[in-house]
Design a protein around this motif. Structure first.
Motif, mmCIF file in Angstrom:
data_model
loop_
_atom_site.group_PDB
_atom_site.id
_atom_site.type_symbol
_atom_site.label_atom_id
_atom_site.label_comp_id
_atom_site.label_asym_id
_atom_site.label_seq_id
_atom_site.Cartn_x
_atom_site.Cartn_y
_atom_site.Cartn_z
ATOM 1 N N ASP A 263 -11.514 -101.146 23.392
ATOM 2 C CA ASP A 263 -11.855 -100.189 22.341
ATOM 3 C C ASP A 263 -11.200 -100.518 21.010
ATOM 4 N N MET A 264 -10.035 -101.179 21.059
ATOM 5 C CA MET A 264 -9.255 -101.421 19.856
ATOM 6 C C MET A 264 -8.723 -102.845 19.844
ATOM 7 N N SER A 265 -8.141 -103.193 18.696
ATOM 8 C CA SER A 265 -7.466 -104.464 18.510
ATOM 9 C C SER A 265 -6.062 -104.153 17.989
ATOM 10 N N PHE A 266 -5.239 -105.170 17.842
ATOM 11 C CA PHE A 266 -3.907 -104.944 17.279
ATOM 12 C C PHE A 266 -4.002 -104.582 15.797
ATOM 13 N N VAL A 267 -4.866 -105.295 15.082
ATOM 14 C CA VAL A 267 -5.006 -105.091 13.638
ATOM 15 C C VAL A 267 -6.456 -104.763 13.326
ATOM 16 N N GLY A 268 -6.642 -103.802 12.452
ATOM 17 C CA GLY A 268 -7.970 -103.396 12.021
ATOM 18 C C GLY A 268 -7.868 -102.034 11.369
ATOM 19 N N PRO A 269 -8.957 -101.554 10.819
ATOM 20 C CA PRO A 269 -8.923 -100.215 10.231
ATOM 21 C C PRO A 269 -8.547 -99.182 11.289
ATOM 22 N N ARG A 270 -7.689 -98.231 10.934
ATOM 23 C CA ARG A 270 -7.303 -97.199 11.899
ATOM 24 C C ARG A 270 -8.522 -96.375 12.292
ATOM 25 N N PRO A 271 -8.666 -96.055 13.571
ATOM 26 C CA PRO A 271 -9.812 -95.249 13.993
ATOM 27 C C PRO A 271 -9.635 -93.797 13.530
ATOM 28 N N LEU A 272 -10.709 -93.239 13.034
ATOM 29 C CA LEU A 272 -10.675 -91.875 12.528
ATOM 30 C C LEU A 272 -11.422 -90.931 13.459
ATOM 31 N N ILE A 273 -11.177 -89.637 13.277
ATOM 32 C CA ILE A 273 -11.976 -88.643 13.982
ATOM 33 C C ILE A 273 -13.184 -88.326 13.102
ATOM 34 N N LYS A 274 -14.236 -87.839 13.711
ATOM 35 C CA LYS A 274 -15.490 -87.550 12.997
ATOM 36 C C LYS A 274 -15.249 -86.621 11.811
ATOM 37 N N VAL A 275 -14.421 -85.610 11.987
ATOM 38 C CA VAL A 275 -14.143 -84.640 10.923
ATOM 39 C C VAL A 275 -13.553 -85.340 9.694
ATOM 40 N N ASP A 276 -12.655 -86.304 9.910
ATOM 41 C CA ASP A 276 -12.051 -87.028 8.782
ATOM 42 C C ASP A 276 -13.071 -87.902 8.065
ATOM 43 N N ASP B 12 -16.236 -87.309 7.781
ATOM 44 C CA ASP B 12 -17.047 -86.388 6.981
ATOM 45 C C ASP B 12 -16.261 -85.873 5.770
ATOM 46 N N ARG B 13 -14.985 -85.531 5.987
ATOM 47 C CA ARG B 13 -14.141 -84.996 4.913
ATOM 48 C C ARG B 13 -13.954 -86.026 3.800
ATOM 49 N N LEU B 14 -13.784 -87.284 4.188
ATOM 50 C CA LEU B 14 -13.598 -88.352 3.216
ATOM 51 C C LEU B 14 -14.915 -88.769 2.542
ATOM 52 N N GLY B 15 -16.021 -88.359 3.131
ATOM 53 C CA GLY B 15 -17.320 -88.743 2.590
ATOM 54 C C GLY B 15 -17.684 -90.187 2.898
ATOM 55 N N TRP B 16 -17.115 -90.744 3.954
ATOM 56 C CA TRP B 16 -17.359 -92.135 4.318
ATOM 57 C C TRP B 16 -18.571 -92.243 5.244
ATOM 58 N N THR B 17 -19.645 -91.589 4.861
ATOM 59 C CA THR B 17 -20.839 -91.537 5.700
ATOM 60 C C THR B 17 -22.011 -92.294 5.096
ATOM 61 N N GLU B 18 -21.821 -92.804 3.887
ATOM 62 C CA GLU B 18 -22.908 -93.492 3.195
ATOM 63 C C GLU B 18 -23.011 -94.952 3.643
ATOM 64 N N LYS B 19 -24.120 -95.574 3.285
ATOM 65 C CA LYS B 19 -24.376 -96.962 3.687
ATOM 66 C C LYS B 19 -23.262 -97.908 3.231
ATOM 67 N N LYS B 20 -22.692 -97.667 2.033
ATOM 68 C CA LYS B 20 -21.647 -98.547 1.503
ATOM 69 C C LYS B 20 -20.374 -98.518 2.356
ATOM 70 N N HIS B 21 -20.230 -97.518 3.211
ATOM 71 C CA HIS B 21 -19.041 -97.408 4.063
ATOM 72 C C HIS B 21 -19.242 -98.045 5.442
ATOM 73 N N GLN B 22 -20.465 -98.427 5.764
ATOM 74 C CA GLN B 22 -20.784 -98.910 7.111
ATOM 75 C C GLN B 22 -20.022 -100.163 7.505
ATOM 76 N N GLN B 23 -19.692 -101.010 6.531
ATOM 77 C CA GLN B 23 -18.995 -102.261 6.828
ATOM 78 C C GLN B 23 -17.661 -101.999 7.528
ATOM 79 N N ARG B 24 -17.032 -100.855 7.239
ATOM 80 C CA ARG B 24 -15.743 -100.506 7.840
ATOM 81 C C ARG B 24 -15.837 -100.461 9.366
ATOM 82 N N TRP B 25 -17.006 -100.105 9.878
ATOM 83 C CA TRP B 25 -17.168 -99.967 11.330
ATOM 84 C C TRP B 25 -17.804 -101.203 11.965
ATOM 85 N N SER B 26 -17.698 -102.345 11.292
ATOM 86 C CA SER B 26 -18.252 -103.577 11.857
ATOM 87 C C SER B 26 -17.206 -104.366 12.637
ATOM 88 N N VAL B 27 -15.975 -103.874 12.661
ATOM 89 C CA VAL B 27 -14.894 -104.508 13.426
ATOM 90 C C VAL B 27 -14.209 -103.438 14.291
#
Length: 150
Positions: free
Chosen positions: A91-104, A106-121
């Protein structure tokens, strides 16, 4: 040997080496818990390709308050040791973007297409954003995307 297999082996060896510490922390959490003695905190997080997974950490809070032992565990990063299980599970690696909860997300507004790259690793136990001494959503995203690109 591919990286996934290397991470699996390293995680397993670290878990074995740290098992005495894991045991001691588990006993302390069990006996010093004022609530139902729970050792491991589990929470649904968003991982690679926005797939949900359960993250494991040592429990550091009771009644929405960080406990005395929890402060020590968080300050030293020991509360993150159970995430080695997440690496073993893939599910995880040693290094990478910290996994967030769905609420965060949405709160951060990281739901747009420009944010999708974050979830490619795969998300990591630590990432570039954690090396910064600031708590800024824009800076965190910039660091996460820089990690993904490089």
């Amino acid at each position: 040997m591919n990286k996934s297999l290397q991470y699996l082996i390293i995680s397993f060896v670290l878990l074995l080496i740290l098992s005495p510490l894991f045991f001691i922390i588990s006993v302390l959490l069990y006996f010093y818990s004022k609530e139902k003695p729970t050792i491991i905190f589990q929470q649904t997080r968003i991982g690679i390709h926005k797939n949900e997974f359960i993250i494991y950490k040592f429990k550091t809070m009771e009644k929405n308050q960080v406990t005395f032992l929890g402060k020590f565990l968080r300050k030293t990063g020991i509360d993150e040791i159970p995430q080695l299980i997440n690496i073993i599970k893939g599910d995880m690696s040693f290094v990478g973007p910290r996994p967030l909860i769905k609420v965060d997300i949405d709160r951060l507004g990281w739901t747009e297409k420009k944010h999708q790259q974050r979830w490619s690793v795969k998300p990591g136990i630590t990432g570039r954003a954690q090396l910064q001494n600031t708590c800024s959503a824009d800076l965190s995203l910039a660091n996460d995307l820089s990690y993904v690109r490089n």
